[in-house]
Design a protein around this motif. Structure first.
Motif, short mmCIF file in Angstrom:
data_model
loop_
_atom_site.label_atom_id
_atom_site.label_comp_id
_atom_site.label_asym_id
_atom_site.label_seq_id
_atom_site.Cartn_x
_atom_site.Cartn_y
_atom_site.Cartn_z
N ASP A 140 -1.01 7.19 -10.04
CA ASP A 140 -1.92 6.70 -11.08
C ASP A 140 -1.86 5.20 -11.38
O ASP A 140 -2.49 4.74 -12.32
N ILE A 141 -1.12 4.42 -10.62
CA ILE A 141 -1.07 2.98 -10.88
C ILE A 141 -2.25 2.31 -10.15
O ILE A 141 -2.60 2.70 -9.05
N SER A 142 -2.84 1.33 -10.80
CA SER A 142 -3.93 0.58 -10.17
C SER A 142 -3.35 -0.54 -9.32
O SER A 142 -2.19 -0.94 -9.50
N ARG A 143 -4.15 -1.05 -8.40
CA ARG A 143 -3.72 -2.17 -7.55
C ARG A 143 -3.33 -3.36 -8.43
O ARG A 143 -2.32 -4.01 -8.18
N ARG A 144 -4.15 -3.65 -9.42
CA ARG A 144 -3.90 -4.80 -10.30
C ARG A 144 -2.58 -4.64 -11.05
O ARG A 144 -1.77 -5.56 -11.13
N MET A 145 -2.33 -3.43 -11.59
CA MET A 145 -1.11 -3.22 -12.36
C MET A 145 0.12 -3.24 -11.46
O MET A 145 1.16 -3.75 -11.85
N LEU A 146 -0.01 -2.69 -10.24
CA LEU A 146 1.12 -2.74 -9.31
C LEU A 146 1.45 -4.19 -8.97
O LEU A 146 2.62 -4.59 -9.01
N ARG B 160 6.18 -6.86 2.09
CA ARG B 160 7.16 -5.81 1.78
C ARG B 160 7.88 -6.18 0.50
O ARG B 160 8.11 -7.36 0.21
N TYR B 161 8.30 -5.16 -0.22
CA TYR B 161 9.06 -5.32 -1.44
C TYR B 161 10.30 -4.45 -1.35
O TYR B 161 10.27 -3.37 -0.75
N GLY B 162 11.37 -4.92 -1.95
CA GLY B 162 12.61 -4.15 -2.00
C GLY B 162 13.44 -4.60 -3.19
O GLY B 162 13.12 -5.59 -3.85
N LEU B 163 14.52 -3.88 -3.43
CA LEU B 163 15.40 -4.23 -4.53
C LEU B 163 16.37 -5.32 -4.11
O LEU B 163 16.93 -5.28 -3.02
N THR B 164 16.57 -6.28 -4.99
CA THR B 164 17.61 -7.28 -4.80
C THR B 164 18.95 -6.64 -5.17
O THR B 164 18.99 -5.48 -5.64
N ASN C 179 0.81 -1.22 0.00
CA ASN C 179 0.00 0.00 0.00
C ASN C 179 0.85 1.27 0.00
O ASN C 179 0.43 2.29 -0.55
N GLU C 180 2.04 1.22 0.59
CA GLU C 180 2.95 2.36 0.52
C GLU C 180 3.37 2.61 -0.93
O GLU C 180 3.41 3.74 -1.40
#
Length: 136
Positions: free
Chosen positions: A58-64, A90-94, A50-51
């Motif tokens: 402008d990105i949709s939940r589905r597209m994210l 959570r998401y982050g860069l590898t 959600n962050e």
């Protein structure tokens, strides 16, 4: 595209690997509308879904969700699920994603510097293109 138009520079070799071309493969991922924006957003720190949704305009939940899946599949983004109610993701860069930041930063700087010249060129081109009414 002509390779000999840049005075004083060595022409870049054109990729000739067809379907297996690594340049085409990477540009296919990075050339979509959202991937670069998500990568740049994650460059400084990891974020919950959600962050990210609030941070990427402008990105949709589905597209994210879809773009994050593609970036995770390609090894650019990691995903961590914490067993809470509701589950926190959570998401982050590898390391691979982080290694992409210097060329992306250079591309962003180039775009910001040259965008006004591109806008002028587009307007000049548009002024020279006949309108649909005058073509008939």
């Amino acid at each position: 595209m002509s390779q000999g138009n840049h005075k004083g520079t060595t022409p870049l070799p054109l990729p000739t690997h067809g379907e297996s071309c690594p340049v085409r493969d990477v540009l296919d991922r990075l050339g979509d509308k959202w991937s670069v924006l998500i990568l740049i957003t994650l460059a400084n720190n990891s974020m919950r879904f959600n962050e990210l949704l609030r941070a990427v305009p402008d990105i949709s939940r589905r597209m994210l969700a879809e773009t994050l899946r593609h970036l995770e599949r390609d090894g650019l983004v990691w995903r961590e699920v914490t067993s809470t109610t509701p589950p926190a993701v959570r998401y982050g860069l590898t390391a691979l994603g982080t290694s992409l930041m210097p060329p992306l930063t250079a591309l962003i700087a180039w775009a910001e510097h040259h965008q006004p010249a591109i806008a002028v060129a587009r307007a000049r081109f548009q002024a020279q293109v006949p309108t649909q009414a005058s073509v008939r």
